[in-house]
Design an enzyme around this catalytic site. Structure first.
Site, PDB file in Angstrom:
ATOM      1  CB  CYS A 101     -73.333 102.978  -4.745  1.00 57.13           C
ATOM      2  SG  CYS A 101     -72.964 102.498  -6.441  1.00 57.13           S
ATOM      3  CB  CYS A 199     -66.007  99.588  -4.920  1.00 56.49           C
ATOM      4  SG  CYS A 199     -66.861 101.162  -5.200  1.00 56.49           S
TER       5      CYS A 199
END
Length: 376
Positions: A101, A199
């Site tokens: 990410c 997440c």
């Protein structure tokens, strides 16, 4: 400078944005919408980048007095992080989605858009520092507080990305100080729990999540000599270093527990063996980057420290770039064997407190030959 503050909705990014404003920069806040799943809500401290986080970020931006926007990066996130995570596990590797990410979203897609819009830098709440060398070149360094240092997850930044990055919390001695500052500023997130886990898997059940996306296929569990010890229902459920869930039944000859040593996707087999066989004397990868100026001659072995997990201790090592025909890889040999290393992990290399660069691990060499131990 004109600064784009990435605001996750947590206390760190809120304080970082406020400090950037107080440093005299022109700051705009932005929250990244990374999921298109309706009703994505935060549960305690699991997950991040949720609807609730977006609202928390907006409240902080309003108090600071800066413009605030939400940018939809969900498609890029799915392709570059979620799909990559699935593909890596299917290939028998152990990926780090937070690293991916940072590499693909926060310091690639976001920074690229920021530069196109005329911003000079992206500001985040990571605990790391940007330091100028004697010639004025920017270097990425560990934070002042090693207990909170997050330079490892930033190891994927390239030299150009470091040039356009800002980490206002790098010199802060503790997270408690950041929370106290947030409370003084009136931020509602002052006591918000830190996020953890992946997440996009907020319940923490990675194995169950993968089982819904990767078709299971029965295969063999082997010892290091190739002897079949049992069967598994899907190699994707296993990672190097795993002890539980092997369901072999037959105990090892020495009575000691066995651990996953390899996951071989081509043959759909899982190799297990004694704990000592997890020791690795060499790691290497052909996907590597430098977080600033590269060594003058990286093909000459140089002393450094290597870190293979966010909370692992750095280990003294010798590293070099090795060329073998058309193949070029970054090879790292720790002075003491590493344990629990799996292909797909990221090895970040340090020179003192400076982050020199990183590589995604493609291969490892065991420090313990098969003939040195009795597996079963």
């Amino acid at each position: 400078m004109k600064v784009l503050a990435a605001m996750s909705g947590g206390v760190d990014s809120a304080v970082a944005a406020a400090r950037a404003v107080e440093a005299g920069h022109e700051v705009v806040g932005v929250h990244l919408a990374l999921s298109r799943m309706p009703g994505t809500l935060r549960t305690g401290s699991r997950g991040c980048c949720t609807v609730e986080d977006s609202m928390d970020a907006q409240r902080a931006a309003n108090i600071i007095g800066i413009p605030y926007y939400v940018w939809d990066f969900s498609e890029r996130f799915k392709l570059d992080v979620v799909d990559d995570f699935i593909a890596e596990y299917a290939a028998g590797r152990t990926p780090n989605p937070c690293m991916r990410c940072n590499e693909k979203i926060k310091f690639a897609a976001l920074l690229e858009k920021a530069i196109d819009l005329g911003f000079d830098a992206v500001c985040t709440g990571h605990y790391a520092s940007i330091v100028l060398d004697a010639d004025g070149n920017k270097e990425l360094h560990r934070a002042a507080a090693w207990a909170k240092d997050q330079s490892y997850v930033l190891g994927v930044l390239t030299a150009d990305q470091v040039q356009h990055s800002m980490f206002p919390l790098g010199a802060t001695p503790s997270k408690a100080e950041v929370r106290a500052e947030a409370a003084e500023r009136g931020f509602s997130v002052a006591n918000k729990p830190d996020s953890y886990d992946i997440c996009f898997i907020p319940d923490g059940d990675t194995r169950g999540w993968l089982a819904e996306r990767v078709a299971p296929a029965t295969g063999d569990i082997l010892d290091r000599e190739g002897k079949k010890l049992g069967e598994h229902e899907g190699a994707v459920a296993f990672t190097v270093g795993q002890r539980k869930g092997l369901s072999i039944g037959t105990p090892a000859a020495d009575g000691k527990p066995r651990f996953v040593l390899e996951v071989r996707p081509i043959t759909n087999t899982v190799v297990v063996g004694p704990k000592e066989a997890l020791a690795v004397k060499e790691i290497a990868g052909d996907s590597y980057t430098w977080a600033g100026l590269a060594p003058l001659n990286p093909e000459v072995p140089f002393e450094c420290h290597v870190q293979i997990r966010a909370h692992a201790d750095p280990v003294a090592a010798v590293a070099q770039v090795v060329r073998d025909g058309e193949r070029v890889e970054f090879m790292i040999r720790p002075h003491e064997p590493l344990t629990g290393v799996a292909p797909g992990q990221t090895a970040v290399v340090y020179m003192g407190t400076r982050v020199l660069g990183q590589c995604t691990i493609d291969r490892t060499v065991s420090a313990v030959p098969v003939s040195a131990v009795t597996d079963a």
